[in-house]
Design a protein around this motif. Structure first.
Motif, PDB file in Angstrom:
ATOM      1  N   MET A 128      -8.825  -1.830  -6.391  1.00 26.13           N
ATOM      2  CA  MET A 128      -9.097  -1.842  -4.959  1.00 26.13           C
ATOM      3  C   MET A 128      -8.013  -1.084  -4.197  1.00 26.13           C
ATOM      4  N   ILE A 129      -6.765  -1.347  -4.598  1.00 22.76           N
ATOM      5  CA  ILE A 129      -5.660  -0.699  -3.885  1.00 22.76           C
ATOM      6  C   ILE A 129      -5.660   0.796  -4.151  1.00 22.76           C
ATOM      7  N   ALA A 186      -8.389   2.499  -2.125  1.00 23.62           N
ATOM      8  CA  ALA A 186      -8.038   2.645  -0.707  1.00 23.62           C
ATOM      9  C   ALA A 186      -6.981   3.731  -0.525  1.00 23.62           C
ATOM     10  N   ASP A 209       0.845  -1.196   0.000  1.00 28.30           N
ATOM     11  CA  ASP A 209       0.000   0.000   0.000  1.00 28.30           C
ATOM     12  C   ASP A 209       0.882   1.247   0.000  1.00 28.30           C
ATOM     13  N   HIS A 210       0.243   2.420   0.104  1.00 29.96           N
ATOM     14  CA  HIS A 210       1.002   3.650  -0.055  1.00 29.96           C
ATOM     15  C   HIS A 210       2.033   3.862   1.042  1.00 29.96           C
ATOM     16  N   GLN A 211       1.866   3.159   2.180  1.00 30.84           N
ATOM     17  CA  GLN A 211       2.843   3.302   3.263  1.00 30.84           C
ATOM     18  C   GLN A 211       3.987   2.308   3.128  1.00 30.84           C
ATOM     19  N   TRP A 243      -3.967 -13.151   5.562  1.00 33.94           N
ATOM     20  CA  TRP A 243      -4.229 -12.994   6.998  1.00 33.94           C
ATOM     21  C   TRP A 243      -4.390 -14.373   7.629  1.00 33.94           C
ATOM     22  N   TYR A 303      -7.892 -11.223   2.594  1.00 31.82           N
ATOM     23  CA  TYR A 303      -8.908 -11.811   3.475  1.00 31.82           C
ATOM     24  C   TYR A 303      -9.878 -12.649   2.652  1.00 31.82           C
ATOM     25  N   VAL A 306      -7.413  -2.231   2.280  1.00 29.95           N
ATOM     26  CA  VAL A 306      -7.855  -2.845   1.015  1.00 29.95           C
ATOM     27  C   VAL A 306      -8.751  -4.039   1.323  1.00 29.95           C
ATOM     28  N   LYS A 348       3.447  -0.882   3.286  1.00 28.25           N
ATOM     29  CA  LYS A 348       3.022  -2.032   4.089  1.00 28.25           C
ATOM     30  C   LYS A 348       2.422  -3.063   3.140  1.00 28.25           C
ATOM     31  N   GLY A 365     -10.676   4.041   4.883  1.00 26.68           N
ATOM     32  CA  GLY A 365      -9.311   4.538   5.068  1.00 26.68           C
ATOM     33  C   GLY A 365      -8.412   3.889   4.035  1.00 26.68           C
ATOM     34  N   GLY A 366      -7.272   3.381   4.440  1.00 30.63           N
ATOM     35  CA  GLY A 366      -6.371   2.750   3.471  1.00 30.63           C
ATOM     36  C   GLY A 366      -6.463   1.236   3.464  1.00 30.63           C
ATOM     37  N   VAL A 380      -0.043  -5.478   1.381  1.00 30.85           N
ATOM     38  CA  VAL A 380      -1.499  -5.605   1.388  1.00 30.85           C
ATOM     39  C   VAL A 380      -1.846  -7.002   1.894  1.00 30.85           C
ATOM     40  N   HIS A 406     -11.370 -11.632  -0.667  1.00 24.77           N
ATOM     41  CA  HIS A 406     -10.503 -11.447  -1.837  1.00 24.77           C
ATOM     42  C   HIS A 406     -10.391 -12.708  -2.687  1.00 24.77           C
TER      43      HIS A 406
END
Lengths: 559, 339
Positions: A297-298, A301, A239-241, A267, A248, B339, A243, B336-337, A245, A251
């Motif tokens: 999706m990404i 978010a 993701d943008h940080q 997860w 779950y 997904v 981190k 929020g972020g 993805v 998906h």
């Protein structure tokens, strides 16, 4: 051709066991490396719960982004090659990875691409890969501190080195490449890397680099591989940080539609994914991708988190006065002032064309005993409720009507603070018919000239202030002013403007004009007020003297 | 000067936090432990804390709802119920119960008691703190358990999760509805107000103060500034030194209140569906007024006392509840972020 899977595991060993059993049952060679930090009892449980011929590599203590991970990978490769001399490919995955396509598809794919190494390997110039991290400095600085546990010291040490101009020499002839840690290499490539005469030197170099697990094989493979396909067979998104993805249960369909053969990170509690991907008898790949695309999706978010929805004020989005110095609304809207005095049925007329008129002023003066109207979203159109937070009141209203250009009436005697707010909004278009309140007075049954005069004076003053406000250079709203006499003489002019401003579809025909307020008393009223010294502009006589009969007009039309 | 003022404000909050914690210890003595089953909890379990007063009709659905989304243990304070609530709770294997006959109001509307239990049992655990008529929904709550959310929050370094109170009401006059024990209250309370919430920043505590919804629209129309606050932080990873100040609206340390983004983006957030307007609201208002245990002299309940036969919260733009995605689209909560 024989494929071995090397699994790097450190937590949730029950999930690792399920994955191992599955891969083993598919006839693959499986080798597991469990982080030395994991306690022995859990490790023994894992070994007991998988078949005997699953390989276990000697345990190395691993730290995130450290060279120890590379060591663990090397140990696994050596273990595999020792036990199975016939293995031709090694696929590296993590303990929280799951296969998303059938093993047979994977084997066929590898057979179709002989002697190819599937490993993401990009030059540092390809900045897309690094999400908020260090670039070449990964290799030229020293990293004695852990980024996960000693973040502050880590950052401090990096900036000190930058200040002091530290620069480590890269080994001669080595160009660093980076890419996803999860590769699939051929046996010959791995063996050439491990038997490189300068391996010691490289190991020493990468030992001091940051995130060696994403650069060791990625760089050395460039020296030793016959054919590189620079992509990973493991789906792994960030993701943008920066981190990873996490996937779950919901998906499942999306994952199955991906071109890769494995996906991480799953997860550990995603029962449905583990069941759906490990226990389902056969994979039925949908012919056309179902579910939302993963990239969509990404990016959705990411945009939610970074930009948010424009013009929305809500519990977890509250832009401060530096981010939004002016009021920001979600969509363009129009404010009518004095329009309904001239055209009493303008609401119906407009709503036939847009269906979006808000019938009352959102800031109308209300007595506590009144029952003010309620608009979409439950917004009470009264100045008392607006008073709690004027800005929220306006943004809420526009947010609720954002899909259809909303129109609402205001009047010159609505509070000045409301006008002040709207004047700062780029999305607002204000139509004012100057002196339209004269029509209101003329049609009202006020007979007391003193009272009439007082009212007129008030309105005149308010109107002046409002015009001054909207014509101010700091105003961001669009302000369009019409004169009452002009409007009365030529009503289709302003009506055409109002309509083309709000119409979403291409409505060109201006037929069925709304009823025009006419008053025999208008001239008389004006005269009365003038006689009492009010500075009302000279109204043209023609339009007022006779009631206006307007024909049905077809203004401009294409056909 | 500005700096000094800021420093003083910080220092003031620090002392307030200490005072609150001491108070929690003191008021904690009012709690009598009836059954404590918390010893068998795992180290990653999610807990729930609530105070209960005569809620027998609502408890069965409440417990099941939170069990389903993945709460593993309930810490309930029974404030002198006499309708069988306590007996019902005693039968539940995953509930620990404390009892008190002391004043709810003088224990800062139960928060001192809750603070005390949190400080004793919740350290290091994600904890849900709600009333019995509040039901937490969060992004993807139909497909992902609460632990998925808390794991993600952990990975993102977030310690508190905001969820605004969303008042639900029936599609018709209040007293005409029927609700039976154990029923999903949102089969009766089907509608909500989609967008009349106004928010202001509270400079002192750094939280957003949100007012609006049907309660403001109907009961507080002539003095909307006095409408009840809707901002809540019902999910928090408890740390030593944390303390709730006023209900779950405000936390200390101050940083925990920042569940919103002020540079344009949206942080993740959920909603607390509020099942307040069940058919018994009128009787309840009378009862609670007599009990004199509510905020601002029971101002709110006085307003509901005016709920008469035929009065309805429903209006032509009421929105039916269809799930979290619709609420997210309407901008009431945000993924929020995630997904």
């Amino acid at each position: 051709m024989k494929l071995a899977i090397a699994i790097l595991a450190n937590t949730h060993l029950n999930r690792v066991a399920a994955l191992t059993r599955y891969l083993h049952a598919q006839g693959l060679v499986v080798c597991v490396h469990v982080d030395a930090k994991v306690d022995d009892a859990a490790y023994r449980d894992l070994r007991a719960s998988v078949p005997n011929d699953v390989l276990f590599a000697n345990r190395v203590e691993c730290g995130w982004g450290e060279f120890s991970l590379v060591k663990a990978e090397i140990v696994m490769c050596q273990t595999i090659f020792l036990a199975h001399p016939d293995v031709t490919h090694v696929q590296l995955i993590s303990g929280d990875t799951l296969p998303i396509q059938s093993t047979q598809d994977l084997l066929d794919f590898l057979a179709d691409n002989p002697n190819t190494d599937f490993i993401e390997s990009f030059t540092l110039a390809d900045n897309n890969w690094i999400a908020g991290g260090l670039g070449i400095e990964r290799f030229t600085l020293y990293f004695p501190f852990s980024w996960k546990r000693q973040r502050l010291v880590f950052d401090l040490w990096v900036s000190v080195q930058r200040k002091l101009g530290f620069k480590r020499q890269l080994p001669k002839g080595l160009q660093p490449y980076i890419g996803s840690q999860w590769w699939c290499l051929t046996r010959s490539t791995i063996e050439r890397i491990l038997s490189d005469p300068r391996k010691e030197e490289y190991d020493r170099f990468f030992n001091r680099s940051w995130i060696a697990d994403e650069s060791y094989f990625q760089s050395l493979v460039r020296k030793h591989s016959a054919k590189i396909d620079s992509r990973s067979l493991v789906l792994s998104r960030f993701d943008h940080q920066g981190k990873p993805v996490v996937f779950y249960d919901d998906h499942l369909d999306t994952l199955r539609a991906q071109p890769q053969f494995f996906a991480r990170k799953i997860w550990p509690g995603a029962q449905g994914l583990y069941r759906g991907l490990l226990e389902a008898a056969t994979y039925v790949r949908p012919a056309t991708p179902t579910g939302q695309s993963l990239s969509d999706m990404i990016s959705k978010a990411t945009s939610r988190r970074k930009v948010g929805r424009k013009g929305l004020q809500m519990q977890s989005r509250a832009p401060n006065k530096w981010y939004e110095p002016y009021v920001v609304t979600a969509a363009p809207y129009s404010v009518h002032m004095g329009v309904s005095s001239v055209f009493p049925n303008i609401d119906e007329w407009l709503s036939q064309r847009t269906g979006s008129t808000i019938k009352a002023s959102p800031f109308a003066d209300c007595l506590p005993s009144d029952q003010p109207p309620v608009a979409k979203g439950g917004i009470v159109l009264s100045d008392m409720v607006a008073g709690v937070s004027v800005r929220c009141h306006l943004t809420n209203l526009i947010w609720q009507y954002r899909d259809d250009h909303p129109v609402f009436p205001m009047s010159v005697d609505d509070g000045f603070k409301y006008h002040k707010l709207i004047a700062t909004d780029k999305n607002a278009t204000i139509y004012l018919i100057e002196n339209a309140w004269l029509l209101d007075l003329a049609t009202s049954d006020i007979n007391n000239p003193d009272y009439l005069c007082r009212e007129a004076q008030k309105k005149l003053e308010w109107e002046k202030r409002i015009i001054w406000l909207y014509e101010n250079t700091e105003t961001r709203a669009t302000f369009i002013k019409h004169q009452l006499d002009e409007v009365l003489r030529n009503p289709q002019d302003i009506l055409g403007q109002l309509q083309s401003n709000i119409a979403r579809t291409d409505i060109r025909k201006l037929i069925d004009l709304p009823q025009l307020q006419t008053s025999e008393r208008l001239r008389e009223t004006i005269q009365t007020l003038k006689n009492r010294g009010l500075g009302i502009q000279d109204m043209l006589e023609v339009s007022v003297a006779q009631p206006v009969h307007h024909p049905i007009l077809a203004k401009v039309s294409d056909d | 000067m500005n700096f000094a003022r800021r420093f003083l404000a910080m220092y003031h909050l620090r002392w307030q936090r200490r005072r609150r914690r001491l108070r929690a210890v003191r008021k904690g003595r009012q709690l009598l432990e009836i059954r404590n089953r918390s010893a068998r909890c795992g180290k990653n379990d999610i807990f729930l804390f609530a105070t209960v007063h005569n809620e027998n009709g609502r408890l069965p659905y409440f417990l099941n709802y939170y069990r389903n989304i993945g709460v593993q243990h309930f810490f309930i304070i029974d404030n002198n119920s006499d309708d069988g609530s306590r007996e019902f709770l005693l039968q539940q294997p995953d509930v620990s119960i404390w009892h008190t006959t002391e004043s709810y109001k003088r224990a800062n509307f139960g928060m001192d008691w809750i603070n005390n239990l949190l400080r004793k049992y919740a350290r290091g655990h994600w904890s849900v703190v709600v009333d019995v008529d509040e039901f937490l929904i969060y992004p993807y709550c139909d497909t992902r358990p609460l632990a998925a959310l808390t794991d993600w929050l952990d990975a993102s370094g977030v310690q508190s999760f905001g969820a605004m109170l969303l008042d639900m009401y029936p599609n018709g006059p209040l007293h005409e509805q029927r609700y039976f024990k154990g029923q999903n209250p949102f089969e009766v309370l089907t509608h909500f107000d989609a967008g009349n919430y106004s928010q202001r920043l509270n400079e002192k505590y750094g939280n957003l103060w949100i007012q609006g919804g049907p309660r403001q629209r109907v009961f507080f129309q002539s003095n909307p500034g006095q409408a009840p606050a809707l901002n809540k932080i019902p999910l928090i990873k408890w740390k030593r030194g944390n303390v709730f100040v006023s209900s779950t609206h405000t936390l200390l340390p101050r940083g925990l209140n920042k569940t919103y983004e002020d540079w344009g983006g949206e942080k993740i957030s959920g909603l607390l569906l509020h099942a307040k307007f069940l058919p018994d609201i009128q009787q309840k208002a009378v009862r609670e007024l007599r009990r004199k245990q509510h905020y601002a002299g029971g101002r709110e309940y006085r307003a509901y006392g005016g709920v008469t036969e035929g009065s309805a919260l429903h209006h032509e733009h009421s929105t039916p509840y269809t799930g979290w995605r619709d609420l997210e689209d309407r901008g009431l909560m945000s993924v929020g972020g995630w997904v």
